[in-house]
Design an enzyme around this catalytic site. Structure first.
Site, PDB file in Angstrom:
ATOM      1  N   ASP A  51       5.142  -1.079  11.757  1.00  0.00           N
ATOM      2  CA  ASP A  51       4.881   0.227  12.354  1.00  0.00           C
ATOM      3  C   ASP A  51       5.305   0.227  13.815  1.00  0.00           C
ATOM      4  OD1 ASP A  51       3.404   2.915  12.429  1.00  0.00           O
ATOM      5  OD2 ASP A  51       2.320   1.780  13.961  1.00  0.00           O
ATOM      6  N   GLU A 123       7.377   0.045   6.035  1.00  0.00           N
ATOM      7  CA  GLU A 123       7.059  -0.526   7.339  1.00  0.00           C
ATOM      8  C   GLU A 123       6.861  -2.037   7.237  1.00  0.00           C
ATOM      9  OE1 GLU A 123       5.023   3.243   9.659  1.00  0.00           O
ATOM     10  OE2 GLU A 123       3.704   1.797   8.670  1.00  0.00           O
TER      11      GLU A 123
END
Length: 235
Positions: A51, A123
């Site tokens: 992320d 991610e």
């Protein structure tokens, strides 16, 4: 370690061959298969890292593409590229769902096409690449996979949720939180009521035929109440 054929196919789509294939396997492993094991055996920690990798890479891309853009415009474009729906779209584009390692119950419930699971896995892949070889290669993967979505396009209209988030950040407030407080009507014609809460402000509600529409209506109601309705026509 023998590299499974499916790993080779996914690595080709990523444009990266892992030095440590175990990282790739872990990035694909959903927490539903943990079975009491500690979190380092699934992809949650890699998703946390990925992320941050995605955020930095996208911020760099937008800074290069829009040198004259305001902070607000950059923030709106950034939010569209890093949100779950965008990550899930990337995951679907590379057929990531077929490679996921899920529990039997999660797989049976359609987990391979759930937006949240796909977004988190996308991610996690970035986090795995970062740990495997560093940021430069992870950034290259972001540029490759997010290319279509990050191509320069005219600024689009600001949606209410993005406008509310931008306003909250500008006021130094906490980010908006949305909750569906009720669902009425038959399955073919549901009616949702959503509530948005920002710490320090009274909540606001909105209704719509879907959760997303109801949340947008709630965001519009809060902005209008705060005298910020003009933000919805800024773009």
């Amino acid at each position: 370690m023998l590299r499974p054929r499916k790993f080779k196919e996914l690595e080709t789509k990523l444009g990266h061959r892992f030095k440590d294939p175990g990282l790739l396997e872990r990035a694909l492993t959903h927490a539903s298969v943990r079975g009491g094991k500690i979190a380092r055996f699934d992809n949650e920690r890699l998703e946390f890292i990925g992320d941050r990798v995605l955020g930095l890479a996208i911020a760099e891309i937008l800074n290069q593409q829009y040198p004259e853009a305001s902070e607000g415009e950059l923030a709106r474009r950034y939010n569209r590229l890093v949100r779950g729906e965008a990550c899930a779209k990337v995951a679907r584009n590379i057929g990531l769902g077929a490679h996921l390692i899920l529990s039997e119950s999660e797989a049976d419930s359609g987990g391979r096409d759930k937006t949240t699971i796909l977004a988190d896995a996308a991610e996690a892949l970035l986090g795995a690449v970062f740990i495997d070889v560093g940021f430069e290669k992870a950034r290259a993967v972001v540029r490759k996979l997010w290319q279509e979505q990050s191509e320069p396009v005219p600024e689009v209209a600001v949606d209410a949720k993005s406008a509310l988030q931008e306003w909250a950040q500008g006021q130094g407030l906490a980010l908006p939180k949305y909750t569906v407080v009720s669902r009425k009507g038959p399955d073919h014609a549901p009616r949702f009521t959503a509530e948005v809460i920002i710490a320090g402000r009274a909540p606001a509600q909105g209704e719509g035929a879907s959760k997303r529409i109801a949340e947008q209506a709630a965001a519009t109601a809060l902005l209008t109440r705060e005298g910020e309705g003009g933000r919805l026509g800024d773009a």
